[in-house]
Motif scaffolding. Structure first.
Motif, PDB file in Angstrom:
ATOM      1  N   TYR A  54      18.145  15.662 -18.476  1.00 38.90           N
ATOM      2  CA  TYR A  54      17.400  15.407 -17.242  1.00 38.90           C
ATOM      3  C   TYR A  54      16.155  14.555 -17.496  1.00 38.90           C
ATOM      4  CZ  TYR A  54      20.294  18.857 -14.788  1.00 38.90           C
ATOM      5  OH  TYR A  54      21.348  19.539 -14.217  1.00 38.90           O
ATOM      6  N   TYR A  55      15.432  14.850 -18.582  1.00 38.21           N
ATOM      7  CA  TYR A  55      14.244  14.061 -18.902  1.00 38.21           C
ATOM      8  C   TYR A  55      14.623  12.610 -19.203  1.00 38.21           C
ATOM      9  CZ  TYR A  55      11.242  18.216 -19.233  1.00 38.21           C
ATOM     10  OH  TYR A  55      10.508  19.357 -18.954  1.00 38.21           O
ATOM     11  N   ALA A  56      15.737  12.413 -19.910  1.00 38.48           N
ATOM     12  CA  ALA A  56      16.185  11.054 -20.212  1.00 38.48           C
ATOM     13  C   ALA A  56      16.537  10.314 -18.917  1.00 38.48           C
ATOM     14  CB  ALA A  56      17.389  11.097 -21.149  1.00 38.48           C
ATOM     15  N   MET A  57      17.188  11.018 -17.994  1.00 40.01           N
ATOM     16  CA  MET A  57      17.532  10.405 -16.710  1.00 40.01           C
ATOM     17  C   MET A  57      16.282  10.022 -15.925  1.00 40.01           C
ATOM     18  SD  MET A  57      20.603  13.017 -15.690  1.00 40.01           S
ATOM     19  CE  MET A  57      20.665  12.493 -13.990  1.00 40.01           C
ATOM     20  N   ASP A  58      15.194  10.764 -16.162  1.00 41.92           N
ATOM     21  CA  ASP A  58      13.920  10.510 -15.482  1.00 41.92           C
ATOM     22  C   ASP A  58      13.034   9.552 -16.291  1.00 41.92           C
ATOM     23  OD1 ASP A  58      12.389  11.019 -13.176  1.00 41.92           O
ATOM     24  OD2 ASP A  58      11.146  12.495 -14.223  1.00 41.92           O
ATOM     25  N   ASN A  59      13.621   8.922 -17.304  1.00 36.15           N
ATOM     26  CA  ASN A  59      12.919   7.975 -18.181  1.00 36.15           C
ATOM     27  C   ASN A  59      11.757   8.615 -18.936  1.00 36.15           C
ATOM     28  OD1 ASN A  59      14.536   5.707 -17.348  1.00 36.15           O
ATOM     29  ND2 ASN A  59      13.341   5.620 -15.462  1.00 36.15           N
ATOM     30  N   ARG A  60      11.859   9.899 -19.180  1.00 32.99           N
ATOM     31  CA  ARG A  60      10.834  10.615 -19.950  1.00 32.99           C
ATOM     32  C   ARG A  60      11.407  10.910 -21.351  1.00 32.99           C
ATOM     33  NH1 ARG A  60       9.656  15.212 -15.467  1.00 32.99           N
ATOM     34  NH2 ARG A  60       8.404  16.164 -17.114  1.00 32.99           N
ATOM     35  N   TYR A  61      11.550   9.841 -22.110  1.00 30.72           N
ATOM     36  CA  TYR A  61      12.253   9.940 -23.394  1.00 30.72           C
ATOM     37  C   TYR A  61      11.467  10.712 -24.447  1.00 30.72           C
ATOM     38  CZ  TYR A  61      15.495   6.695 -21.300  1.00 30.72           C
ATOM     39  OH  TYR A  61      16.414   6.118 -20.467  1.00 30.72           O
ATOM     40  N   CYS A  62      10.159  10.665 -24.375  1.00 29.77           N
ATOM     41  CA  CYS A  62       9.335  11.433 -25.307  1.00 29.77           C
ATOM     42  C   CYS A  62       9.615  12.929 -25.132  1.00 29.77           C
ATOM     43  CB  CYS A  62       7.853  11.133 -25.064  1.00 29.77           C
ATOM     44  SG  CYS A  62       6.731  11.994 -26.188  1.00 29.77           S
ATOM     45  N   GLU A  63       9.662  13.374 -23.877  1.00 25.74           N
ATOM     46  CA  GLU A  63       9.952  14.784 -23.608  1.00 25.74           C
ATOM     47  C   GLU A  63      11.407  15.120 -23.911  1.00 25.74           C
ATOM     48  OE1 GLU A  63       7.710  16.188 -19.787  1.00 25.74           O
ATOM     49  OE2 GLU A  63       7.776  13.994 -19.763  1.00 25.74           O
ATOM     50  N   SER A  64      12.299  14.159 -23.695  1.00 27.61           N
ATOM     51  CA  SER A  64      13.708  14.377 -23.986  1.00 27.61           C
ATOM     52  C   SER A  64      13.912  14.673 -25.466  1.00 27.61           C
ATOM     53  CB  SER A  64      14.523  13.140 -23.585  1.00 27.61           C
ATOM     54  OG  SER A  64      15.896  13.328 -23.846  1.00 27.61           O
ATOM     55  N   TYR A 212      25.479  10.857 -17.204  1.00 35.96           N
ATOM     56  CA  TYR A 212      24.510   9.772 -17.292  1.00 35.96           C
ATOM     57  C   TYR A 212      23.865   9.649 -18.676  1.00 35.96           C
ATOM     58  CZ  TYR A 212      25.016  10.554 -12.291  1.00 35.96           C
ATOM     59  OH  TYR A 212      25.537  10.726 -11.033  1.00 35.96           O
ATOM     60  N   VAL A 213      24.030  10.688 -19.500  1.00 35.59           N
ATOM     61  CA  VAL A 213      23.395  10.681 -20.821  1.00 35.59           C
ATOM     62  C   VAL A 213      24.445  10.990 -21.881  1.00 35.59           C
ATOM     63  CG1 VAL A 213      21.552  11.631 -22.253  1.00 35.59           C
ATOM     64  CG2 VAL A 213      21.232  11.468 -19.778  1.00 35.59           C
ATOM     65  N   ASN A 214      24.799  10.010 -22.669  1.00 37.65           N
ATOM     66  CA  ASN A 214      25.817  10.148 -23.700  1.00 37.65           C
ATOM     67  C   ASN A 214      25.131  10.435 -25.046  1.00 37.65           C
ATOM     68  OD1 ASN A 214      27.869   9.878 -25.578  1.00 37.65           O
ATOM     69  ND2 ASN A 214      28.780   8.094 -24.603  1.00 37.65           N
ATOM     70  N   HIS A 215      24.842  11.717 -25.281  1.00 37.64           N
ATOM     71  CA  HIS A 215      24.160  12.094 -26.514  1.00 37.64           C
ATOM     72  C   HIS A 215      25.001  11.798 -27.762  1.00 37.64           C
ATOM     73  CE1 HIS A 215      21.133  15.021 -24.521  1.00 37.64           C
ATOM     74  NE2 HIS A 215      20.479  14.024 -25.066  1.00 37.64           N
ATOM     75  N   PHE A 216      26.329  11.902 -27.623  1.00 44.13           N
ATOM     76  CA  PHE A 216      27.193  11.690 -28.779  1.00 44.13           C
ATOM     77  C   PHE A 216      27.060  10.262 -29.321  1.00 44.13           C
ATOM     78  CE2 PHE A 216      30.705  15.166 -28.380  1.00 44.13           C
ATOM     79  CZ  PHE A 216      29.729  16.132 -28.505  1.00 44.13           C
ATOM     80  N   ALA A 217      27.075   9.286 -28.429  1.00 44.93           N
ATOM     81  CA  ALA A 217      26.966   7.893 -28.857  1.00 44.93           C
ATOM     82  C   ALA A 217      25.638   7.651 -29.573  1.00 44.93           C
ATOM     83  CB  ALA A 217      27.101   6.956 -27.662  1.00 44.93           C
ATOM     84  N   ALA A 218      24.551   8.159 -28.985  1.00 41.52           N
ATOM     85  CA  ALA A 218      23.233   8.010 -29.607  1.00 41.52           C
ATOM     86  C   ALA A 218      23.193   8.707 -30.965  1.00 41.52           C
ATOM     87  CB  ALA A 218      22.156   8.579 -28.691  1.00 41.52           C
ATOM     88  N   SER A 219      23.812   9.887 -31.045  1.00 43.28           N
ATOM     89  CA  SER A 219      23.827  10.649 -32.301  1.00 43.28           C
ATOM     90  C   SER A 219      24.581   9.911 -33.397  1.00 43.28           C
ATOM     91  CB  SER A 219      24.468  12.018 -32.075  1.00 43.28           C
ATOM     92  OG  SER A 219      23.703  12.801 -31.199  1.00 43.28           O
ATOM     93  N   LEU A 220      25.699   9.280 -33.047  1.00 45.19           N
ATOM     94  CA  LEU A 220      26.502   8.561 -34.045  1.00 45.19           C
ATOM     95  C   LEU A 220      25.750   7.348 -34.592  1.00 45.19           C
ATOM     96  CD1 LEU A 220      30.015   8.794 -32.346  1.00 45.19           C
ATOM     97  CD2 LEU A 220      29.210  10.053 -34.361  1.00 45.19           C
TER      98      LEU A 220
END
Length: 295
Positions: A54-64, A212-220
């Motif tokens: 949700y934070y990433a969707m809200d462009n709050r990447y630091c909190e994400s 909306y947030v693909n954590h797997f791709a970022a993790s790889l």
């Protein structure tokens, strides 16, 4: 366009997290069939994972990333507790927890990753037969654990074993590890793009933050950067790119007693408390409680 009220979802999840953190020592730890079952901690990890989306969707990447880091600290504690001899369901800390370990890579905290990787290398081969989800987790958890401790040769051997077919977005994880051990950047890029397409297709009809947030791709991508010790080009969707590039964040504040490993006497007390809660209350007890509430 987001197909649900993001602000409302954020408010609800933040309240859920605060509630679960309050309850974590009172009701989140108990014994079940001689096992130390950390339901409270697992609830909080789940809260953090959803909040991170949700934070990433809200462009709050630091909190994400702060949420991912906090959930990783809890996972580290669970692994430490298990490796020190406390009986925890292997489903919680063994092969079946590879998703939580993979997510941790987004923090890019090398010290944390190495520490958790060392613990995971001891538990990734442990499977609880009661849980079917861990039986098929070997083919991901074993090579992943070897990559985290820098044992590339063992990772290659694990990856050479027969795998389950599985869904395309999960199958991509082993394919990505194949590319990583081969140091093949083009193959990694192709695998990630296929995984992104499969991910979008899978979540296309679901009202879920993972849509909306693909954590797997970022993790790889972060796994490749960790193993290769170099920056990997990321030109995918904005959320994936931001998660990979974000480096500054602060962990969500966690209660200190969350990481206290119970002593045998404390475990016995938890067991008695759990047994006490299971006992049915007498009519008189329930009546007196009702009177107290009425006052």
């Amino acid at each position: 366009m987001i197909d649900f009220n993001l602000e409302g979802r954020l408010d609800t999840m933040e309240r859920c997290l605060r509630k679960d953190l309050r309850l974590i020592r009172s009701s989140g730890v108990y014994l079940d069939n001689k096992y130390f079952f950390c339901s409270g901690q697992l609830d909080v990890i789940s809260d953090f994972e959803i909040l991170s989306c949700y934070y990433a969707m809200d462009n709050r990447y630091c909190e994400s990333l702060g949420c991912i880091y906090a959930s990783s600290l809890i996972m580290k504690w669970l692994l430490e507790t298990y490796c020190q001899g406390t009986k925890i369901y292997p489903n919680t800390v063994g092969a079946g927890c590879w998703e939580k370990i993979l997510l941790m890579l987004i923090t890019k905290d090398k010290e944390l990753i190495k520490s958790v990787g060392t613990l995971f290398a001891q538990t990734a081969f442990d499977v609880d037969p009661k849980y079917h989800t861990t039986k098929g987790a070997y083919y991901i958890s074993q090579p992943l654990s070897m990559l985290l401790v820098g044992d590339i040769d063992s990772a290659k051997k694990c990856l050479s074993l027969k795998r389950l077919k599985g869904d395309a977005m999960f199958r991509a994880i082993c394919n990505a590890m194949d590319a990583i051990v081969a140091y093949d950047k083009e193959a990694l890029d192709e695998v990630i793009r296929k995984q992104i397409r499969a991910w979008k297709q899978y979540f296309s009809n679901l009202k879920s933050p993972q849509k909306y947030v693909n954590h797997f791709a970022a993790s790889l991508i972060c796994l490749a950067e960790y193993v290769w010790e170099e920056k990997v080009k990321s030109d995918y969707d904005e959320t994936i790119n931001q998660l990979v590039c974000q480096t500054e964040y602060t962990s969500y504040p966690l209660p200190p007693d969350l990481f206290k490993i119970p002593t045998p006497s404390e475990l016995e007390l938890f067991k008695k408390e759990a047994e006490q809660k299971k006992k049915p209350k007498s009519f008189l007890t329930r009546f007196l409680q009702w009177l107290k509430i009425k006052k």
